[in-house]
Enzyme design. Sequence first.
Site, mmCIF file in Angstrom:
data_model
loop_
_atom_site.group_PDB
_atom_site.id
_atom_site.type_symbol
_atom_site.label_atom_id
_atom_site.label_comp_id
_atom_site.label_asym_id
_atom_site.label_seq_id
_atom_site.Cartn_x
_atom_site.Cartn_y
_atom_site.Cartn_z
ATOM 1 N N GLN A 141 -2.973 3.188 -47.427
ATOM 2 C CA GLN A 141 -1.733 3.048 -48.276
ATOM 3 C C GLN A 141 -1.902 3.749 -49.519
ATOM 4 O O GLN A 141 -2.910 3.704 -50.364
ATOM 5 C CB GLN A 141 -2.047 1.348 -48.656
ATOM 6 C CG GLN A 141 -1.720 0.682 -47.515
ATOM 7 C CD GLN A 141 -1.767 -0.979 -48.098
ATOM 8 O OE1 GLN A 141 -1.440 -1.222 -49.159
ATOM 9 N NE2 GLN A 141 -2.302 -2.054 -47.288
ATOM 10 N N ASP A 156 3.493 -10.377 -48.374
ATOM 11 C CA ASP A 156 2.380 -10.735 -47.513
ATOM 12 C C ASP A 156 1.590 -12.199 -47.627
ATOM 13 O O ASP A 156 1.165 -12.368 -48.763
ATOM 14 C CB ASP A 156 1.247 -9.671 -47.395
ATOM 15 C CG ASP A 156 1.737 -8.225 -46.632
ATOM 16 O OD1 ASP A 156 2.416 -8.458 -45.836
ATOM 17 O OD2 ASP A 156 1.651 -7.131 -47.456
ATOM 18 N N ASP A 183 0.748 -16.524 -52.906
ATOM 19 C CA ASP A 183 -0.390 -17.165 -52.177
ATOM 20 C C ASP A 183 -1.554 -16.787 -52.522
ATOM 21 O O ASP A 183 -2.608 -17.721 -51.871
ATOM 22 C CB ASP A 183 -0.128 -16.645 -50.540
ATOM 23 C CG ASP A 183 -0.540 -15.507 -50.145
ATOM 24 O OD1 ASP A 183 -0.158 -14.650 -51.065
ATOM 25 O OD2 ASP A 183 -1.407 -15.215 -49.437
ATOM 26 N N LYS A 199 -0.838 4.151 -52.932
ATOM 27 C CA LYS A 199 -0.203 3.420 -54.237
ATOM 28 C C LYS A 199 0.015 4.337 -55.406
ATOM 29 O O LYS A 199 -0.485 5.374 -55.449
ATOM 30 C CB LYS A 199 -1.051 2.223 -54.310
ATOM 31 C CG LYS A 199 -1.216 1.095 -53.136
ATOM 32 C CD LYS A 199 -2.162 -0.211 -53.387
ATOM 33 C CE LYS A 199 -2.004 -0.884 -52.284
ATOM 34 N NZ LYS A 199 -3.276 -2.047 -52.142
ATOM 35 N N ASP A 216 6.114 -12.709 -53.994
ATOM 36 C CA ASP A 216 5.185 -12.014 -53.272
ATOM 37 C C ASP A 216 5.574 -11.753 -51.812
ATOM 38 O O ASP A 216 6.466 -12.287 -51.520
ATOM 39 C CB ASP A 216 3.640 -12.757 -53.371
ATOM 40 C CG ASP A 216 2.529 -11.990 -52.499
ATOM 41 O OD1 ASP A 216 2.438 -10.834 -52.511
ATOM 42 O OD2 ASP A 216 1.833 -12.698 -51.582
#
EC number: 3.1.3.12
Length: 492
Positions: A332, A215, A424, A334, A213
């Site tokens: 964003q 961020d 995370d 996507k 991952d």
Amino acid sequence: MTETVTDQGKQRSSKLQKNEAAKDEQVEGKGKETLESGTDKSAEQNSSLLVGQPDVIDNDNVQTVDDFKNLMYKMQETRRAIVFALLNEKDLTKDDVEILKRAYEKLTDNQTHSFQREMCTLTTKLSVNIGDETRGLEKDLKYLDALMNIRREEPNLLWPIIMSRVDLFSILANYHPKGKETFLKEYEDTVKFLKTFISSEAITGKKPIFITDWDGTMKDYCSQYATNLQPVYSAVGMTRFAASFTRISAVLTAGPLRGPGILDLTAMPIDGPVMFSGSWGREWWLSGKRVVHQDGITDEGFNALQRLDDEMKDLLHTSDYAPFALVGSGVQRKVDRLTLGVQTVCHHVTSELSNRYQMAVKERMHRVDPNSQILVFDPSTELEVEVVAHNSGIIWNKGNGVERLIKSLGDSLQSPGKILICGDTLSDIPMVRQAVKQNPDGVLAIFVGAKMSLREEVKQVIGDESRCCFVSCPDVIHAAMSQILNEHCIGK
């Protein structure tokens, strides 16, 4: 299921993705801040983006939002040039380092107080938290200063030798959220853990696979997604680690590839040893092309999202809503949706302004989809909303992204060989599950800043606590990778 390969500018989109794991990443990625020792923590926790009342204002001596973004993106271009030089035995130019210094000086001038920087649009003043941007530059300048000092003393040394003499641990330790002692303990554990990972080649005859991952895992969270920019020290270390020790290395993120997306925000070479994906692995950048997995997406949905994206650009550039380009997720684009930041973690956008912005978004949706047959407005969290294209009911997560990458490369997760998954949040667990399904005894996991409940889930999925590692911040991983590379260089 279909897969299309398109040029960078062309885009596709997809389905209504009501996935708790994805929501988990979006909530945590909003404007979460990694606070480090030596900073004004209370100021950072209580300030993110303060939006004033619309009015005609005096912009003299106040940086505009566009000027701030342009400064940061030009600075990131310089970072990429520096990374290229370090990876390819080129000389660093004094001008490049000076550009970073001037950017740091600009961010720390008298318009910034306790990491809060005053900015403006044509009609609005606002205060933006630039703690992550500032600290990233600060760490880079310390790192580059150390490199240049060694280079001046021994100009004939190659960059890998010079890098092996830089104590990255000492540069980063002061920024650890729990202090130097915790950094040291986590660093030592992670070095041992990574040695286990890379040593598998000697046993299996195959270099391992590394999938992570972004961020919160390899990059600290930033209050503004649009300027969540990777530092030089991180880019150099990740690229060298991937090239030296893995056969596949990939970044798999929920954000988009472009617009801005991971390809705009990273300082690593985008066609180098680390591959990049966006939209939970629905879109990949492979061999200079954008590969899109469009399961369940209609042409009508794609076209509607593209037109709405154009409408949003117009809205942010020709109205009082320009500050929303820097609110959390910003805008964003996507594969299957637009994600729009509507509030900060500390709720510094007034409810009235946030509601007006959301109504403006709905009005633009109506222009594109007047009969409401294609697009769905989803107030997914209090911090962001999503405009999603109708879909055929397919649920996509990061595990699907891992599966498609490996298939596209003609490789396998199966043993022999090890796989390292880094994450995370809960949205990263599907990557672990996908790897464990194919290689039950060969998967390792590093999770950053994980709550106890998430740690227990990671351990349960892996099935062996010795193959799990937990750290407090991304810099621990970068320092550990640096140490592994240093020992490898000295060994040569």
